[in-house]
Structure formats: structure tokens, C-alpha cells
Write a protein that holds these residues in place. Sequence first.
Motif, PDB file in Angstrom:
ATOM      1  N   SER A 121      -0.464   7.310  -8.015  1.00 25.93           N
ATOM      2  CA  SER A 121      -1.852   7.192  -7.529  1.00 25.93           C
ATOM      3  C   SER A 121      -1.959   6.065  -6.502  1.00 25.93           C
ATOM      4  O   SER A 121      -2.622   6.198  -5.479  1.00 25.93           O
ATOM      5  CB  SER A 121      -2.802   6.886  -8.695  1.00 25.93           C
ATOM      6  OG  SER A 121      -2.876   7.980  -9.575  1.00 25.93           O
ATOM      7  N   ILE A 122      -1.285   4.958  -6.778  1.00 20.99           N
ATOM      8  CA  ILE A 122      -1.368   3.804  -5.869  1.00 20.99           C
ATOM      9  C   ILE A 122      -0.472   4.015  -4.659  1.00 20.99           C
ATOM     10  O   ILE A 122      -0.840   3.728  -3.517  1.00 20.99           O
ATOM     11  CB  ILE A 122      -0.998   2.499  -6.611  1.00 20.99           C
ATOM     12  CG1 ILE A 122      -2.048   2.247  -7.679  1.00 20.99           C
ATOM     13  CG2 ILE A 122      -0.881   1.322  -5.642  1.00 20.99           C
ATOM     14  CD1 ILE A 122      -2.020   0.917  -8.323  1.00 20.99           C
ATOM     15  N   VAL A 123       0.704   4.605  -4.887  1.00 16.68           N
ATOM     16  CA  VAL A 123       1.645   4.857  -3.782  1.00 16.68           C
ATOM     17  C   VAL A 123       1.001   5.779  -2.747  1.00 16.68           C
ATOM     18  O   VAL A 123       1.114   5.565  -1.537  1.00 16.68           O
ATOM     19  CB  VAL A 123       2.937   5.488  -4.316  1.00 16.68           C
ATOM     20  CG1 VAL A 123       3.805   6.048  -3.201  1.00 16.68           C
ATOM     21  CG2 VAL A 123       3.721   4.470  -5.141  1.00 16.68           C
ATOM     22  N   CYS A 124       0.290   6.807  -3.230  1.00 20.00           N
ATOM     23  CA  CYS A 124      -0.319   7.797  -2.314  1.00 20.00           C
ATOM     24  C   CYS A 124      -1.729   7.391  -1.894  1.00 20.00           C
ATOM     25  O   CYS A 124      -2.127   7.587  -0.761  1.00 20.00           O
ATOM     26  CB  CYS A 124      -0.379   9.169  -2.998  1.00 20.00           C
ATOM     27  SG  CYS A 124       1.229   9.783  -3.499  1.00 20.00           S
ATOM     28  N   GLY A 125      -2.479   6.779  -2.809  1.00 15.57           N
ATOM     29  CA  GLY A 125      -3.882   6.423  -2.525  1.00 15.57           C
ATOM     30  C   GLY A 125      -4.018   5.120  -1.777  1.00 15.57           C
ATOM     31  O   GLY A 125      -4.983   4.920  -1.035  1.00 15.57           O
ATOM     32  N   GLY A 126      -3.090   4.201  -2.003  1.00 15.27           N
ATOM     33  CA  GLY A 126      -3.105   2.928  -1.293  1.00 15.27           C
ATOM     34  C   GLY A 126      -4.444   2.212  -1.404  1.00 15.27           C
ATOM     35  O   GLY A 126      -5.124   2.270  -2.434  1.00 15.27           O
ATOM     36  N   ASN A 127      -4.853   1.556  -0.312  1.00 12.55           N
ATOM     37  CA  ASN A 127      -6.109   0.793  -0.329  1.00 12.55           C
ATOM     38  C   ASN A 127      -7.331   1.694  -0.456  1.00 12.55           C
ATOM     39  O   ASN A 127      -8.380   1.253  -0.935  1.00 12.55           O
ATOM     40  CB  ASN A 127      -6.201  -0.075   0.925  1.00 12.55           C
ATOM     41  CG  ASN A 127      -5.247  -1.260   0.844  1.00 12.55           C
ATOM     42  OD1 ASN A 127      -5.082  -1.850  -0.236  1.00 12.55           O
ATOM     43  ND2 ASN A 127      -4.592  -1.577   1.950  1.00 12.55           N
ATOM     44  N   TYR A 219       0.374  -2.994  -2.709  1.00  4.37           N
ATOM     45  CA  TYR A 219      -1.071  -2.708  -2.734  1.00  4.37           C
ATOM     46  C   TYR A 219      -1.786  -3.469  -3.845  1.00  4.37           C
ATOM     47  O   TYR A 219      -2.882  -4.003  -3.665  1.00  4.37           O
ATOM     48  CB  TYR A 219      -1.312  -1.196  -2.880  1.00  4.37           C
ATOM     49  CG  TYR A 219      -1.000  -0.441  -1.624  1.00  4.37           C
ATOM     50  CD1 TYR A 219       0.198   0.259  -1.473  1.00  4.37           C
ATOM     51  CD2 TYR A 219      -1.879  -0.478  -0.533  1.00  4.37           C
ATOM     52  CE1 TYR A 219       0.501   0.928  -0.294  1.00  4.37           C
ATOM     53  CE2 TYR A 219      -1.583   0.191   0.648  1.00  4.37           C
ATOM     54  CZ  TYR A 219      -0.386   0.878   0.766  1.00  4.37           C
ATOM     55  OH  TYR A 219      -0.077   1.527   1.937  1.00  4.37           O
ATOM     56  N   LEU A 220      -1.150  -3.575  -4.992  1.00  5.79           N
ATOM     57  CA  LEU A 220      -1.823  -4.245  -6.127  1.00  5.79           C
ATOM     58  C   LEU A 220      -1.989  -5.742  -5.885  1.00  5.79           C
ATOM     59  O   LEU A 220      -3.004  -6.327  -6.255  1.00  5.79           O
ATOM     60  CB  LEU A 220      -1.018  -4.041  -7.417  1.00  5.79           C
ATOM     61  CG  LEU A 220      -1.191  -2.712  -8.162  1.00  5.79           C
ATOM     62  CD1 LEU A 220      -0.264  -2.664  -9.378  1.00  5.79           C
ATOM     63  CD2 LEU A 220      -2.642  -2.496  -8.596  1.00  5.79           C
ATOM     64  N   PHE A 221      -1.001  -6.370  -5.223  1.00  6.54           N
ATOM     65  CA  PHE A 221      -1.029  -7.835  -5.107  1.00  6.54           C
ATOM     66  C   PHE A 221      -1.179  -8.308  -3.669  1.00  6.54           C
ATOM     67  O   PHE A 221      -1.241  -9.506  -3.402  1.00  6.54           O
ATOM     68  CB  PHE A 221       0.221  -8.431  -5.772  1.00  6.54           C
ATOM     69  CG  PHE A 221       0.336  -8.042  -7.226  1.00  6.54           C
ATOM     70  CD1 PHE A 221       1.217  -7.029  -7.615  1.00  6.54           C
ATOM     71  CD2 PHE A 221      -0.494  -8.607  -8.190  1.00  6.54           C
ATOM     72  CE1 PHE A 221       1.291  -6.612  -8.940  1.00  6.54           C
ATOM     73  CE2 PHE A 221      -0.430  -8.199  -9.517  1.00  6.54           C
ATOM     74  CZ  PHE A 221       0.465  -7.203  -9.899  1.00  6.54           C
ATOM     75  N   GLY A 222      -1.201  -7.376  -2.706  1.00  4.37           N
ATOM     76  CA  GLY A 222      -1.477  -7.707  -1.305  1.00  4.37           C
ATOM     77  C   GLY A 222      -0.425  -8.586  -0.654  1.00  4.37           C
ATOM     78  O   GLY A 222      -0.712  -9.380   0.236  1.00  4.37           O
ATOM     79  N   ILE A 223       0.811  -8.474  -1.131  1.00  2.00           N
ATOM     80  CA  ILE A 223       1.912  -9.293  -0.582  1.00  2.00           C
ATOM     81  C   ILE A 223       3.031  -8.363  -0.116  1.00  2.00           C
ATOM     82  O   ILE A 223       3.437  -7.459  -0.846  1.00  2.00           O
ATOM     83  CB  ILE A 223       2.466 -10.246  -1.666  1.00  2.00           C
ATOM     84  CG1 ILE A 223       1.376 -11.238  -2.081  1.00  2.00           C
ATOM     85  CG2 ILE A 223       3.711 -10.984  -1.187  1.00  2.00           C
ATOM     86  CD1 ILE A 223       1.777 -12.122  -3.245  1.00  2.00           C
ATOM     87  N   GLY A 304       3.792   0.429   3.502  1.00  2.00           N
ATOM     88  CA  GLY A 304       2.516   0.247   4.210  1.00  2.00           C
ATOM     89  C   GLY A 304       2.115   1.457   5.039  1.00  2.00           C
ATOM     90  O   GLY A 304       0.972   1.547   5.509  1.00  2.00           O
ATOM     91  N   ASN A 305       3.052   2.411   5.198  1.00  2.00           N
ATOM     92  CA  ASN A 305       2.721   3.627   5.963  1.00  2.00           C
ATOM     93  C   ASN A 305       2.331   4.714   4.956  1.00  2.00           C
ATOM     94  O   ASN A 305       3.186   5.378   4.360  1.00  2.00           O
ATOM     95  CB  ASN A 305       3.953   4.072   6.782  1.00  2.00           C
ATOM     96  CG  ASN A 305       3.660   5.312   7.617  1.00  2.00           C
ATOM     97  OD1 ASN A 305       2.907   6.199   7.185  1.00  2.00           O
ATOM     98  ND2 ASN A 305       4.230   5.371   8.812  1.00  2.00           N
ATOM     99  N   VAL A 350      -3.768  12.724   9.987  1.00  3.95           N
ATOM    100  CA  VAL A 350      -4.790  11.705   9.740  1.00  3.95           C
ATOM    101  C   VAL A 350      -5.223  11.787   8.281  1.00  3.95           C
ATOM    102  O   VAL A 350      -5.425  12.883   7.746  1.00  3.95           O
ATOM    103  CB  VAL A 350      -6.009  11.950  10.673  1.00  3.95           C
ATOM    104  CG1 VAL A 350      -7.100  10.909  10.422  1.00  3.95           C
ATOM    105  CG2 VAL A 350      -5.562  11.905  12.128  1.00  3.95           C
ATOM    106  N   LEU A 351      -5.315  10.623   7.643  1.00  2.53           N
ATOM    107  CA  LEU A 351      -5.726  10.571   6.226  1.00  2.53           C
ATOM    108  C   LEU A 351      -7.096   9.912   6.150  1.00  2.53           C
ATOM    109  O   LEU A 351      -7.222   8.695   6.104  1.00  2.53           O
ATOM    110  CB  LEU A 351      -4.689   9.779   5.418  1.00  2.53           C
ATOM    111  CG  LEU A 351      -3.276  10.368   5.422  1.00  2.53           C
ATOM    112  CD1 LEU A 351      -2.290   9.363   4.860  1.00  2.53           C
ATOM    113  CD2 LEU A 351      -3.216  11.678   4.622  1.00  2.53           C
ATOM    114  N   ASN A 352      -8.154  10.749   6.175  1.00  7.09           N
ATOM    115  CA  ASN A 352      -9.513  10.201   6.138  1.00  7.09           C
ATOM    116  C   ASN A 352     -10.093  10.109   4.738  1.00  7.09           C
ATOM    117  O   ASN A 352     -10.950   9.297   4.464  1.00  7.09           O
ATOM    118  CB  ASN A 352     -10.449  11.065   7.003  1.00  7.09           C
ATOM    119  CG  ASN A 352     -10.194  10.816   8.491  1.00  7.09           C
ATOM    120  OD1 ASN A 352      -9.905   9.679   8.876  1.00  7.09           O
ATOM    121  ND2 ASN A 352     -10.230  11.874   9.272  1.00  7.09           N
ATOM    122  N   ASP A 353      -9.635  11.015   3.877  1.00 13.15           N
ATOM    123  CA  ASP A 353     -10.198  11.029   2.514  1.00 13.15           C
ATOM    124  C   ASP A 353      -9.143  11.512   1.514  1.00 13.15           C
ATOM    125  O   ASP A 353      -8.005  11.827   1.882  1.00 13.15           O
ATOM    126  CB  ASP A 353     -11.458  11.916   2.467  1.00 13.15           C
ATOM    127  CG  ASP A 353     -11.140  13.335   2.924  1.00 13.15           C
ATOM    128  OD1 ASP A 353     -12.039  13.999   3.472  1.00 13.15           O
ATOM    129  OD2 ASP A 353      -9.969  13.766   2.768  1.00 13.15           O
TER     130      ASP A 353
END
Length: 373
Positions: A121-127, A219-223, A304-305, A350-353
Motif C-alpha cells: 500500500s505504501i510502496v504503490c500509494g506513496g505520499n 515514505y514513512l519516515f521521510g528520509i 521515490g519514482n 500520469v498518476l493523479n488518483d
Amino acid sequence: MKIAITGVTGSIGTQTLEVLEFLKNKGFDFEIVGVSAGSNDKKLIEIIKKWNPKYAAIEKKELSEKIENTNVFSGNGATLKMLKNSKPDFTIVATGGAAGIRHTLKAIEVSKRIGLANKESIVCGGNMLLNYAKEHNTEIIPVDSEHSALFQLKNGDDIPYKLIITASGGALRDVPLEELENVTVEDVLNHPVWSMGKRITIDSATMVNKGLEVIEAYYLFGIKNIDVVINRNSHIHSIIAYKDGVMKFHYGIPDMKIPIAYSITYPKRIFEYKLPDITLEPVKFEKVDYNRYPALKLAFEILGNQKLQITFNAADEIAVKLFLERKIKYTDIYKIVKNSVDYFEKQNIVLNDFEDIINLDREVRIYAEKIFS
Ligand SMILES: NC(=O)C1=CN([C@@H]2O[C@H](COP(=O)(O)OP(=O)(O)OC[C@H]3O[C@@H](n4cnc5c(N)ncnc54)[C@H](OP(=O)(O)O)[C@@H]3O)[C@@H](O)[C@H]2O)C=CC1
Ligand SMILES: CC(=O)[C@@H](O)[C@H](O)COP(=O)(O)O
Ligand SMILES: [Mn+2]
């Protein structure tokens, strides 16, 4: 506390039930209001009979027997209905794979807190996903052992300089490189430390899992300053390093019940577990040999991509499925992932949603499935 569990029949799901059994005996006040599974109806029926949730869901088939006092949803989207109706305070998202993205999104909408095991979920959903949780004031507590460790080590005022994620090295860590192409499914599933679901166990051997975890940590820790070291006995679950040279280690016996329990009772520690004897278990680290684990090197390259992260995960899910079906060799797994990432790097997407994310995931699966056909 009203609790829902997706992927309840899997490794994390069943360990969550063991934790809840313990917490119940400690007087922890909760009710399991919802559970869901993919297709293992036998196990789901057993769980429903024991815990009497108000709602249950099974995605890929009907239940093989009628269940009294529980509303059972079946078919595509059944988990989403279960979550919507059970209105849990807390959801453990233990679904396997990118199928868990929709479950995490729904859990964000209906729960106050999520224990997130589904790293995809985090790998694909990111921020996009983390911002969605912020908009809904939903807390995400990582269950993945390394990220639970980092979450527990990190305290507000200290600014980490570097995150060091540990890896066991997986089942093939001592197999000569030239023999890797002939290993069997059974060899790869024979993890030296952890007992987990099949996909993550295979991902542990290829270090795709560690690649997913580097992305998850970013993504979880922003580093972005992240490194990976091998800790063969998986007693160090991660490390935070500071600019003054101090390194904080998180040490514990490798058992997923510990991070699962922490996500439920945080900030309290109610779960109890035997204390490790640190005179018996040495603390040792080794550098990662990227010739053995090219997938981890690729993960750092795409960090990050979001488009390529979705591709990396989806292609691996397909490659692991084909390997388990004995249609490809172990060494073909990385080839499929690398080929897919190289191909989709050239595609203008493009990943808008969240629908765009799920559509790309589907497109990659179709592409990856054809590479060796
Ligand atoms: N196992 C571990 O120790 C760890 C796991 N994780 C993460 O936790 C998640 C679960 O892993 P794990 O428990 O090992 O996996 P398992 O394969 O053991 O279990 C997966 C669960 O998800 C369900 N499921 C699979 N596909 C679907 C679907 N399309 N819709 C609804 N439910 C589905 C399965 O149902 P059914 O049984 O009916 O097929 C099962 O309950 C993964 O994201 C993994 O990366 C993270 C760290 C450690
Ligand atoms: C238990 C857990 O968190 C798994 O993600 C584990 O990390 C997999 O083993 P590796 O460290 O070998 O990937
Ligand atoms: Mn992990």
C-alpha cells in the motif's frame, strides 16, 4: 476497541488472532467486528465460529457452509463492504499484495488507527496514501518488523541522519551464485529465520522484500539516506544513526506477534514475550553483495519514482506467482522485474488518483505475464 482484520487467514492475520487471545486474557477490552480473506473459506469459517464477528468477507468464493449471526459478504469488493459495515476503531491490514491497497484506503476512511502490514500500500500509494490518512485523521502504525522498530526508536526531537534496515539474507544466502538458477521452490521457501506467507518468503531470498522496505521506510519516515545490512539471525530489526555517530539498535527475538501487538496497544506495551539472552545471540552485521541481490540495487535506483515502484511490485507479484507455478526459474524473477521497470520507465503515465495506481498495477501484471510466455 472494535477491531477488524483483513487477510485474517494468512500468516499475519492468524498471528494477530494469537496476540488478541493473549490480550483478552490480560483484560484488554476489544471486540473483533470484522474479518476478511481471499479464498480460504475453511479457515475463515473456523475463525468466524471462534470469534463471532458481526461481519465477514471472502473475495474469491462463497463460504462452503451457512454461518449464523454473522453477515458474510462474498465476491469482489467484499472486504470493502465488511470494513464499511463494521466501522472498526482499529484495522489490521494483513492482505497480501497490491490487492491490499483498496483495503488500506477503506480502512483509512472508517478506522481511527491502522496496523499496516501490507507494505505494498505504501510502496504503490506513496505520499498520496499517507496524505489521504492525514486528511482522515487516521493514524498508521507500521507492522512490518523493521518499520515497527524504526517507529519505536524514533522520538520527535531527534533528527535521524540515516536509517539502516536489516535483512536476514533469505533462504539462498549461502547458495553459490552459479547454483541459483537451479534452486527449487522448496529451497526458496525454507526461510532460515521467519515463518511467513509464500510471496514475502520468496521476496526475502531475492531481496525484493528489502527493496519494498527501503521504499516503505522512505515514505514513512521521510528520509532518503537509507542503507541495508545483513543481520543473519534477525535479532536487530533496524537501526537509527545520528550525526553525532550515535546508533540506536532495536533488538528482539524475531516474532511478528511483537510488532503486531505494539500496533494495537501503542503507546502502551501490554503484550509479553520471553527476554532474549544476549550472551547467547551475537550481534553481527555483513555488507550486502549486490551481485547476489540485484533487485535491492534496482529498488534504490527507483526510490521515490511512484510509477516504477508500482511496476517493481506488480512485476514481482507476477514473477513470484510464475515461479510458484514452476513456470520460470528463480533467476527469472529478477529478469521479469528488471524488464518491466525498463519498459514502463519509457511509458508516459500520469498518476493523479488511486484509480490510476490500480490501473497501472493491472497493466504491469498483463505485461509481466507475457515476458516469458
Ligand atoms: N508474514 C509476515 O511475517 C510478514 C508479512 N508482511 C506483510 O503482510 C502482508 C500479508 O503477508 P502474509 O500474512 O505473509 O501473507 P499470506 O499469504 O500468509 O496471507 C495473505 C492474506 O491475504 C488474503 N488475500 C490474498 N489476496 C487477497 C485478495 N485479493 N483479496 C482479499 N484477501 C486476499 C489471503 O486470503 P486467503 O488465505 O483466503 O488466500 C490471506 O488471508 C503482506 O503485505 C506482507 O508483505 C510484512 C512483514 C512480515
Ligand atoms: C518479518 C518481516 O518483517 C519480514 O519483512 C522480514 O524482514 C523478511 O525477511 P528479510 O529480512 O530476509 O527480508
Ligand atoms: Mn520486514
